[in-house]
Design an enzyme around this catalytic site. Structure first.
Site, PDB file in Angstrom:
ATOM      1  CG  HIS A  98      -1.642   1.304   1.415  1.00 13.63           C
ATOM      2  ND1 HIS A  98      -2.847   1.579   0.794  1.00 13.63           N
ATOM      3  CD2 HIS A  98      -1.336   2.416   2.136  1.00 13.63           C
ATOM      4  CE1 HIS A  98      -3.249   2.797   1.133  1.00 13.63           C
ATOM      5  NE2 HIS A  98      -2.349   3.332   1.948  1.00 13.63           N
ATOM      6  CD  GLU A  99       2.126   3.378   3.667  1.00  9.33           C
ATOM      7  OE1 GLU A  99       2.298   4.476   3.099  1.00  9.33           O
ATOM      8  OE2 GLU A  99       1.157   3.162   4.424  1.00  9.33           O
ATOM      9  CG  HIS A 102       0.649   6.422  -0.625  1.00  5.86           C
ATOM     10  ND1 HIS A 102      -0.515   7.005  -1.080  1.00  5.86           N
ATOM     11  CD2 HIS A 102       0.340   5.839   0.561  1.00  5.86           C
ATOM     12  CE1 HIS A 102      -1.488   6.777  -0.210  1.00  5.86           C
ATOM     13  NE2 HIS A 102      -0.997   6.075   0.785  1.00  5.86           N
ATOM     14  CG  HIS A 106       5.921  11.344  -5.524  1.00  6.99           C
ATOM     15  ND1 HIS A 106       6.868  11.473  -4.542  1.00  6.99           N
ATOM     16  CD2 HIS A 106       5.914  12.537  -6.184  1.00  6.99           C
ATOM     17  CE1 HIS A 106       7.383  12.691  -4.587  1.00  6.99           C
ATOM     18  NE2 HIS A 106       6.834  13.350  -5.580  1.00  6.99           N
TER      19      HIS A 106
END
Length: 226
Positions: A98-99, A102, A106
């Site tokens: 999940h991280e 991100h 980006h």
């Protein structure tokens, strides 16, 4: 003086927030006891997913604490709590990916993430000033201050609302890539979905509380104007 019928809805939303937090911890702990069949740790899953998306220069670092996982867009670093970083469980791999979602956002300049980054400096200031203006407006019956406080508070609410699609999109990216890259089997998708959905609920609850509070302040302001 501060009581308003909307307070009942805010209390309900606050209870929902507490339930969401307990659910996140409970779901994370439950699936932390289920080993992932690939045998990958959270770090290994994050590293492989980053590399598969051309993000070789984005490091993955362990940090103390539980559920402290996050992607730092300034340092361009994925930081994973120690239980996620070192363990090879459904929970660990789910949170780690999940991280990474991100980090991928980006890279591709996902519009809602870009909007959140641009809003952050303003929101950081507004969220500190808004409570002072609202309290002063109520105490001294200054409608102008109350209105200004509502404007500043609206910025913080908008930030939380923008955060929702950012979090859901990161989870969707993670789930799709985990299956595509073979990090999890089809049978493990259910556990991954439960972990990611429980985490998303906390953002929904927080946004709901803020939105209801904003509506309350607007109603009070409108009544005073009348």
């Amino acid at each position: 003086m501060f009581f308003h019928p909307m307070d009942f809805l805010i209390i309900i939303a606050f209870i929902l927030s507490l339930v969401a937090q307990f659910r996140v911890k409970g779901t994370f702990n439950k699936w932390s006891e289920v080993p992932v069949q690939s045998g990958m740790t959270g770090y290994e899953a994050a590293r492989r997913m980053l590399d598969a998306n051309g993000l070789h220069d984005v490091p993955v670092e362990p940090i103390p604490g539980a559920l402290t996982d996050h992607y730092d867009p300034i340092a361009r670093t994925v930081r994973l709590s120690e239980p996620v970083y070192y363990e090879s469980t459904i929970s660990a791999v789910s949170v780690a990916c999940h991280e990474v979602g991100h980090a991928i956002q980006h890279k591709v300049n996902y519009p809602m993430l870009v909007a959140r980054h641009r809003m952050f400096p303003v929101v950081n200031i507004a969220s500190g000033i808004a409570p002072l203006l609202l309290i002063a407006g109520f105490l001294f019956h200054w409608t102008g201050l109350l209105g200004l406080g509502i404007i500043f508070f609206s910025a913080a609410v908008a930030f939380q609302l923008v955060t929702l699609p950012v979090e859901f999109n990161a989870s969707n990216r993670a789930r799709d890539l985990m299956v595509a890259e073979g990090f999890i089997t089809n049978d493990e998708e259910r556990g991954v979905a439960k972990v990611l959905n429980a985490a998303a609920l906390t953002y929904v609850a927080a946004a709901l509380i803020s939105l209801l509070e904003l509506i309350k302040y607007i109603m009070i302001f409108t009544n005073r104007e009348d």
